[in-house]
Scaffold this motif. Sequence first.
Motif, short mmCIF file in Angstrom:
data_model
loop_
_atom_site.label_atom_id
_atom_site.label_comp_id
_atom_site.label_asym_id
_atom_site.label_seq_id
_atom_site.Cartn_x
_atom_site.Cartn_y
_atom_site.Cartn_z
N VAL A 66 6.48 1.68 26.44
CA VAL A 66 7.94 1.70 27.15
C VAL A 66 9.19 1.33 25.74
O VAL A 66 10.19 1.80 25.80
CB VAL A 66 7.76 0.26 27.45
CG1 VAL A 66 9.63 -0.91 28.10
CG2 VAL A 66 7.09 0.38 28.97
N GLU A 67 8.96 0.82 24.60
CA GLU A 67 9.80 0.67 23.44
C GLU A 67 9.95 1.99 23.03
O GLU A 67 10.48 2.73 22.80
CB GLU A 67 8.04 0.62 22.42
CG GLU A 67 9.21 0.07 21.01
CD GLU A 67 9.64 1.97 20.29
OE1 GLU A 67 10.50 1.62 19.95
OE2 GLU A 67 8.36 2.85 20.34
N LEU A 68 8.89 3.31 23.63
CA LEU A 68 8.95 4.09 23.19
C LEU A 68 10.88 5.32 24.33
O LEU A 68 11.11 6.08 23.95
CB LEU A 68 8.14 5.91 23.20
CG LEU A 68 8.03 7.03 23.50
CD1 LEU A 68 8.55 7.56 21.24
CD2 LEU A 68 6.67 7.66 23.62
N GLN A 75 14.37 9.76 30.19
CA GLN A 75 15.10 9.90 31.82
C GLN A 75 13.91 10.58 32.54
O GLN A 75 14.38 10.38 33.79
CB GLN A 75 16.52 10.11 31.54
CG GLN A 75 17.50 9.53 31.31
CD GLN A 75 18.77 9.85 31.42
OE1 GLN A 75 19.25 10.40 31.85
NE2 GLN A 75 20.24 8.20 31.73
N ALA A 76 12.64 11.41 31.52
CA ALA A 76 11.96 11.94 32.86
C ALA A 76 10.24 11.68 32.32
O ALA A 76 10.39 12.46 30.82
CB ALA A 76 12.57 12.81 33.19
N ALA A 94 8.72 -1.10 34.72
CA ALA A 94 9.14 -1.39 33.71
C ALA A 94 9.98 0.17 33.66
O ALA A 94 10.58 -0.14 32.51
CB ALA A 94 7.81 -1.03 33.13
N LEU A 95 9.30 1.24 33.23
CA LEU A 95 9.98 2.07 32.73
C LEU A 95 11.90 2.77 33.56
O LEU A 95 12.50 3.34 32.88
CB LEU A 95 9.07 3.27 33.03
CG LEU A 95 7.82 3.72 32.06
CD1 LEU A 95 6.99 4.35 32.06
CD2 LEU A 95 8.27 2.74 30.45
N GLY A 99 15.27 3.04 31.73
CA GLY A 99 16.93 4.29 32.42
C GLY A 99 15.70 5.30 32.65
O GLY A 99 15.88 6.65 32.85
N ALA A 100 14.15 5.62 32.71
CA ALA A 100 13.14 6.76 32.82
C ALA A 100 12.34 6.81 34.15
O ALA A 100 11.95 5.43 35.25
CB ALA A 100 12.15 6.26 31.64
#
Length: 323
Positions: A66-68, A75-76, A94-95, A99-100
């Motif tokens: 998540v931090e990464l 975004q993907a 969570a991702l 925005g991913a």
Amino acid sequence: MTEPRNVLITSAGRRTFLVHAFREALGNAGKVITADLDPLAPALQVADEVARLPRVDDPGYAGNLVELVSRYQVQAVIPTIDTELLALVQLSNALRSCGAVVVVSAEPFIAATTDKWLTSQTFSSKGIACPQTWLPEDIRSASLPSRVVVKPRFGSASQGILRVAKDQVAHAIALTDESIVQEELTGREVTVDALFDMGGRLIHYVPRLRLKAIGGESVEGITIDRSELGPWIDSALLVCGRLGARGPITLQCFIEPDGPKLTELNARFSGGFPLTYRAGGRYPQWLLGELRGSAVEPRVGQYEVGLRMTRHYVEIFPSELPW
């Protein structure tokens, strides 16, 4: 979604071609970030940015990922190994809040692909031909063919597969953790790379003969006409979509005298994807186009038949390591 900026390839390992393919798809719109535990992983040496991720079973995996994703405005997220698929499904919300989008299939499909016994039972029940399959506890009462295959129920990369005569089955089972037993297939071995959109619609697929494999990964192959698989492949892919296939998946089968039989499924990019890509399967471009909000139309049958691939090692000599 807004236009994808950066793509993260997890457990990138030796997937250097996948790095180049996504960079080509992104153009100047973003970067390709690769993550791995091994600082010498080849894919780290050719990426725009690199990161260290712990093993998927590490308590710190979720927080680090998540931090990464947040740090690099990813975004993907593109997974590459089977063991991380369910974890990424569970982390998808969570991702997404960062925005991913995780390009991964739904949990029922992943469950049906990571467990080879469940693969056989699920697809056979849907009318898709599979090899006869038994659990070890059923062997004594089973009418086995003269030769069988004993393989790990949850294995990957063709590791631990034993081809034996039926009178050697008990010994082979004793050598294999959580095994299954299947009839031995001797026809032509075919891999099918396929792409579904994130709504479960089939976009494209390319069947290719596995002429030679090393460590379970295709090193020599040739694309074949989809008609060689007959209506079987369309039926199999239809079942995949209904079970929750999303993004790239891989089917493996043998073409037997009575038709193709499904042996394995992977809910991710295959190691032999470069051949599919060069034959016309531009899956990275189409995936990112969908995430940008562009309509991605089916392109079934649009690929080069008879395209051959052979592979070799390429050495990289990094002057320093990322950690």
